[in-house]
Design an enzyme around this catalytic site. Structure first.
Site, mmCIF file in Angstrom:
data_model
loop_
_atom_site.group_PDB
_atom_site.id
_atom_site.type_symbol
_atom_site.label_atom_id
_atom_site.label_comp_id
_atom_site.label_asym_id
_atom_site.label_seq_id
_atom_site.Cartn_x
_atom_site.Cartn_y
_atom_site.Cartn_z
ATOM 1 N N HIS A 7 12.092 -2.957 3.949
ATOM 2 C CA HIS A 7 11.861 -4.346 4.362
ATOM 3 C C HIS A 7 11.904 -5.355 3.200
ATOM 4 O O HIS A 7 11.015 -6.166 3.003
ATOM 5 C CB HIS A 7 10.641 -4.528 5.277
ATOM 6 C CG HIS A 7 9.290 -4.084 4.757
ATOM 7 N ND1 HIS A 7 8.812 -4.393 3.519
ATOM 8 C CD2 HIS A 7 8.304 -3.375 5.357
ATOM 9 C CE1 HIS A 7 7.596 -3.896 3.376
ATOM 10 N NE2 HIS A 7 7.263 -3.278 4.463
ATOM 11 N N HIS A 19 -2.719 4.192 9.746
ATOM 12 C CA HIS A 19 -2.084 2.874 9.582
ATOM 13 C C HIS A 19 -0.977 2.731 10.621
ATOM 14 O O HIS A 19 -0.165 3.638 10.790
ATOM 15 C CB HIS A 19 -1.523 2.802 8.161
ATOM 16 C CG HIS A 19 -0.831 1.546 7.777
ATOM 17 N ND1 HIS A 19 -1.095 0.321 8.348
ATOM 18 C CD2 HIS A 19 0.133 1.311 6.835
ATOM 19 C CE1 HIS A 19 -0.323 -0.596 7.772
ATOM 20 N NE2 HIS A 19 0.439 -0.024 6.875
ATOM 21 N N GLU A 56 1.601 0.636 10.649
ATOM 22 C CA GLU A 56 2.961 0.255 10.241
ATOM 23 C C GLU A 56 3.927 1.409 10.540
ATOM 24 O O GLU A 56 3.596 2.589 10.375
ATOM 25 C CB GLU A 56 3.014 -0.154 8.765
ATOM 26 C CG GLU A 56 4.292 -0.929 8.465
ATOM 27 C CD GLU A 56 4.286 -1.678 7.128
ATOM 28 O OE1 GLU A 56 3.349 -1.527 6.331
ATOM 29 O OE2 GLU A 56 5.262 -2.424 6.893
ATOM 30 N N ASP A 104 6.486 2.935 9.440
ATOM 31 C CA ASP A 104 6.917 4.049 8.585
ATOM 32 C C ASP A 104 5.941 5.223 8.706
ATOM 33 O O ASP A 104 6.280 6.346 8.325
ATOM 34 C CB ASP A 104 7.095 3.619 7.130
ATOM 35 C CG ASP A 104 5.935 2.824 6.572
ATOM 36 O OD1 ASP A 104 5.296 2.072 7.329
ATOM 37 O OD2 ASP A 104 5.658 2.950 5.366
ATOM 38 N N HIS A 131 -3.090 -2.354 3.506
ATOM 39 C CA HIS A 131 -2.746 -3.763 3.371
ATOM 40 C C HIS A 131 -2.591 -4.468 4.721
ATOM 41 O O HIS A 131 -2.139 -5.617 4.762
ATOM 42 C CB HIS A 131 -1.450 -3.907 2.553
ATOM 43 C CG HIS A 131 -0.258 -3.282 3.235
ATOM 44 N ND1 HIS A 131 0.871 -4.003 3.536
ATOM 45 C CD2 HIS A 131 -0.019 -2.048 3.706
ATOM 46 C CE1 HIS A 131 1.755 -3.224 4.140
ATOM 47 N NE2 HIS A 131 1.229 -2.040 4.253
ATOM 48 N N ASP A 144 -1.068 4.222 2.431
ATOM 49 C CA ASP A 144 -0.237 3.446 1.500
ATOM 50 C C ASP A 144 -0.842 3.376 0.087
ATOM 51 O O ASP A 144 -0.098 3.288 -0.897
ATOM 52 C CB ASP A 144 -0.063 2.010 2.017
ATOM 53 C CG ASP A 144 1.025 1.909 3.072
ATOM 54 O OD1 ASP A 144 1.950 2.739 3.072
ATOM 55 O OD2 ASP A 144 0.952 0.994 3.906
ATOM 56 N N TYR A 178 5.182 -0.374 -6.500
ATOM 57 C CA TYR A 178 4.597 -0.351 -5.154
ATOM 58 C C TYR A 178 3.372 -1.276 -5.101
ATOM 59 O O TYR A 178 3.222 -2.096 -4.196
ATOM 60 C CB TYR A 178 4.211 1.087 -4.790
ATOM 61 C CG TYR A 178 3.891 1.258 -3.339
ATOM 62 C CD1 TYR A 178 4.871 1.659 -2.443
ATOM 63 C CD2 TYR A 178 2.621 0.996 -2.845
ATOM 64 C CE1 TYR A 178 4.603 1.793 -1.096
ATOM 65 C CE2 TYR A 178 2.335 1.121 -1.508
ATOM 66 C CZ TYR A 178 3.326 1.532 -0.642
ATOM 67 O OH TYR A 178 3.052 1.653 0.692
ATOM 68 N N HIS A 206 3.242 7.968 0.728
ATOM 69 C CA HIS A 206 4.563 7.794 0.118
ATOM 70 C C HIS A 206 4.554 8.451 -1.257
ATOM 71 O O HIS A 206 3.625 8.237 -2.045
ATOM 72 C CB HIS A 206 4.888 6.311 -0.102
ATOM 73 C CG HIS A 206 5.016 5.513 1.164
ATOM 74 N ND1 HIS A 206 6.017 5.706 2.073
ATOM 75 C CD2 HIS A 206 4.265 4.503 1.656
ATOM 76 C CE1 HIS A 206 5.887 4.848 3.074
ATOM 77 N NE2 HIS A 206 4.815 4.114 2.851
#
Ligand code: FEO
Length: 399
Positions: A24, A78, A80, A82, A144, A163, A197, A230
């Site tokens: 993104h 989370h 999000e 991904d 986040h 994350d 990151y 990640h």
């Protein structure tokens, strides 16, 4: 597929996205991984899933260890996509499993996937016993997204941090130390990606990170392994925890960045002379042309730089579009404790430097110095640029 075990009965079952080059808008020249973790006990828990399109890889990895239909809990740290993108795929296999998330997480998952799944809402301090192992949850709102949480495996002292502490780095290795040997990377590569990151995703949340790390300390939690969602798994967690403490506090190095764009090279000539003044005073300085450098990498450098010098030519009484776009991105990340300086050139009327200064002020910053040159810099202008570089170097040394 090779099984990857963190500790007894805790496995990595994620996916490696070797070809990802843009996450993104954040560039990922080294690819990425989406880490999911499988915990085997009397009950079986999957913590996080992988990006949509990688469900097959995750499910195959699970199948190497256990029949996926035996999963009892799917923890979603989370929303999000991904991390949750393959949740519907796993829930198709285990429709009766319980999805565990924060209140905001449950709300977000419902908005994204609709699912009529069984859900369990958790908050800091809540625990889930799955046999000999206990999953303990800590809400980490705005790290986040509002829904974020982390899962701590109490008996194993493993923090599944989602994350936080992550890096975008595809590799055949899963652990921090191993990546250097296997990939021929310098060991600094993992920290470099972790810094990138942090700078591009977490920099706005430094104060929240400091409070959360304090809260975790007060909870008396001992952490032997940090397993983010990640990149590499940290078997030496102190390295990344200390780096986060420094980044969150805004600790900087004696380093200056000259970030600019140019039309007919006048602004570039100024940039180079300012750089000479900084370098001549013995301070580390980099020149970063906004159309020749990757903005995500520039932001990584901003993280540890003490002074940010921004230059633009004047275009239509304002700043150059790339400078405007970059400032929007940079100020949105709220870098802390920097010295800001602006400069630029103009033809018949100014405006570029004024606009940069206005954006800085509206974002809560102020340029300590500004320098403008009409048409081409002459000998006197070059002297002013050099002197400005010297002044900034002195501020950095004394700051
Ligand atoms: Fe890796 Fe906020 O997603």
């Amino acid at each position: 597929m090779t099984k990857v075990q963190l500790v007894d009965n805790v496995y990595w079952v994620g996916a490696v996205d070797w070809n990802l080059r843009d996450f993104h808008g954040y560039t990922t020249p080294r690819g990425a991984t989406y880490n999911a973790y499988l915990i085997i006990d009397e009950k079986i828990a999957l913590v996080d899933t992988v990006k949509h399109g990688f469900a097959g890889e995750m499910i195959e990895r699970i199948r190497e260890i256990v029949d996926p239909s035996k999963i009892d809990y799917v923890v979603s740290n989370h929303v999000e996509m991904d991390h949750s993108g393959s949740l519907p795929d796993i829930m198709d296999i285990v429709p009766n499993a319980e999805v565990v998330a924060t209140e905001k997480g449950v709300e977000g998952l419902k908005r994204h996937y609709g699912g009529s799944w069984f859900t369990r809402t958790v908050k800091t301090g809540d625990e889930l016993s799955i046999g000999k192992k206990t999953l303990s949850f800590i809400s980490t709102p705005m790290l986040h997204w509002p829904d974020n949480m982390v899962t701590y495996l109490k008996e194993d002292r493993v923090l599944l941090s989602n994350d936080a502490f992550g890096q975008h780095l595809a590799s055949s290795s899963r652990f921090d130390g191993d990546v250097c040997a296997l990939m021929g990377y310098e060991c600094d590569t993992v920290m470099e990606e972790a810094a990138k990151y942090y700078a591009n995703i977490l920099m706005p949340f430094g104060n929240i990170i400091l409070k959360k790390l304090e809260e975790i300390q007060k909870l008396g939690i001992k952490i032997d392994i940090i397993a983010p969602s990640h990149g590499m798994i940290w078997r030496k967690p102190d390295t990344i925890i200390n780096a986060y403490l420094n980044w969150a506090k805004g600790v900087t190095k004696q380093k200056v960045l000259v970030i600019y764009d140019t039309m007919w090279n006048s602004t570039e000539m100024m940039a180079k002379e300012i750089l000479e003044g900084v370098a001549g005073s013995g301070v580390d300085v980099s020149l970063l042309h906004l159309r020749k450098n990757d903005w995500s990498e520039i932001v990584r450098e901003v993280l540890e730089a003490k002074a940010i010098i921004i230059g633009s030519p004047t275009l239509n009484n304002g700043m150059f579009p790339t400078v405007g776009g970059f400032l929007t991105y940079l100020t949105g990340l709220h870098p802390k404790d920097k010295i800001w300086v602006t400069f630029g050139s103009y033809g018949w009327a100014g405006g570029g430097v004024r606009k940069i200064n206005e954006v800085l002020v509206s974002s809560g910053y102020e340029a300590s110095d500004s320098l403008e040159v009409k048409f081409r810099p002459d000998t006197e202008d070059f002297e002013k640029c050099y002197a400005l570089g010297q002044k900034i170097a002195s501020l950095v040394k004394n700051g």
